[in-house]
Design a protein around this motif. Sequence first.
Motif, mmCIF file in Angstrom:
data_model
loop_
_atom_site.group_PDB
_atom_site.id
_atom_site.type_symbol
_atom_site.label_atom_id
_atom_site.label_comp_id
_atom_site.label_asym_id
_atom_site.label_seq_id
_atom_site.Cartn_x
_atom_site.Cartn_y
_atom_site.Cartn_z
ATOM 1 N N ILE A 183 7.071 -47.686 -18.105
ATOM 2 C CA ILE A 183 6.773 -46.873 -18.770
ATOM 3 C C ILE A 183 7.904 -45.819 -19.304
ATOM 4 C CG2 ILE A 183 5.770 -44.666 -19.027
ATOM 5 C CD1 ILE A 183 3.325 -45.611 -16.909
ATOM 6 N N GLU A 208 9.332 -46.012 -23.340
ATOM 7 C CA GLU A 208 10.364 -44.631 -23.957
ATOM 8 C C GLU A 208 11.016 -44.779 -24.500
ATOM 9 O OE1 GLU A 208 9.861 -39.755 -22.409
ATOM 10 O OE2 GLU A 208 9.956 -41.558 -20.923
ATOM 11 N N THR A 234 10.687 -46.617 -27.791
ATOM 12 C CA THR A 234 10.256 -46.563 -28.257
ATOM 13 C C THR A 234 10.694 -45.450 -28.920
ATOM 14 O OG1 THR A 234 8.189 -45.939 -27.419
ATOM 15 C CG2 THR A 234 8.327 -48.278 -28.016
ATOM 16 N N VAL A 277 8.538 -42.994 -27.984
ATOM 17 C CA VAL A 277 7.119 -42.375 -27.638
ATOM 18 C C VAL A 277 7.259 -42.738 -26.046
ATOM 19 C CG1 VAL A 277 4.643 -42.740 -28.096
ATOM 20 C CG2 VAL A 277 6.061 -42.814 -29.823
ATOM 21 N N LYS A 278 5.920 -42.149 -25.131
ATOM 22 C CA LYS A 278 5.629 -41.959 -23.706
ATOM 23 C C LYS A 278 4.454 -42.034 -23.837
ATOM 24 C CE LYS A 278 6.465 -39.734 -19.218
ATOM 25 N NZ LYS A 278 6.996 -39.795 -18.164
ATOM 26 N N GLU A 279 4.064 -43.403 -22.791
ATOM 27 C CA GLU A 279 1.946 -43.975 -22.779
ATOM 28 C C GLU A 279 1.799 -43.818 -21.911
ATOM 29 O OE1 GLU A 279 0.533 -43.728 -25.300
ATOM 30 O OE2 GLU A 279 1.531 -44.318 -27.659
ATOM 31 N N SER A 280 2.153 -42.808 -21.150
ATOM 32 C CA SER A 280 1.900 -43.535 -19.993
ATOM 33 C C SER A 280 0.156 -43.411 -18.994
ATOM 34 C CB SER A 280 2.008 -41.676 -18.591
ATOM 35 O OG SER A 280 3.105 -41.524 -18.809
ATOM 36 N N ILE A 321 -1.932 -44.831 -21.735
ATOM 37 C CA ILE A 321 -2.370 -45.920 -21.865
ATOM 38 C C ILE A 321 -2.167 -47.030 -20.802
ATOM 39 C CG2 ILE A 321 -2.444 -47.678 -23.756
ATOM 40 C CD1 ILE A 321 -2.082 -45.478 -25.585
#
Length: 197
Positions: A82, A86, A89, A91-94, A96
């Motif tokens: 993750i 992050e 990108t 963006v943190k997508e924990s 998902i």
Amino acid sequence: VIATYLPIVVIMFFVQPLVNKFGKSEVSTVGMFASAAACLVMFLCKPLMPNAWWLFVILSFLNGVGQAFITIQVWSLIATAIDDVEVKTGVKESGIAYASFMFFRKIGQMIAAIAINGALLGMKYKTFKGAVQTPETLSTMYILATIIPAALFLAQALMLAFWNPLTKKAVLELQKQKEEVLKQKHENKEIILNTED
């Protein structure tokens, strides 16, 4: 049960020092190779069974030890992945990531349950009370219970060794990059607060 849970209790005291020295992915890879080797030896020792039951218990314990390395670290490995996404990108997508992991874990458990029941039906496993299994059925069960895990553990070890980019060196670099990202976010937040004042 002893071969599954006792190794976790024993190994949990050694995982962190080993991870600090060699890395999460590297330790998990060795664990999977160890489990694959233990299952393969169990398969090869089939002619000695059931007289050498003690050997089977020892090998089952070693298999559990190998699995314990990745079982203990699985959530940490996900967290590292993750962080990697992050940093790359922004963006943190924990949510998902964890939801996807749990979804595919459930799919895997479903496939395993169907495969096991299908195999038992295929080998004419007797389910009625007091049933005595034929030597052929017991032999097939032993083979499937050792060679399939050996193959799957080996596949997992090879994926960790050659496909997983998050080696110890990469994780150390990732930590530095994440610190820079967090520092930049903090500075941007301070600028916004100062502007509002």
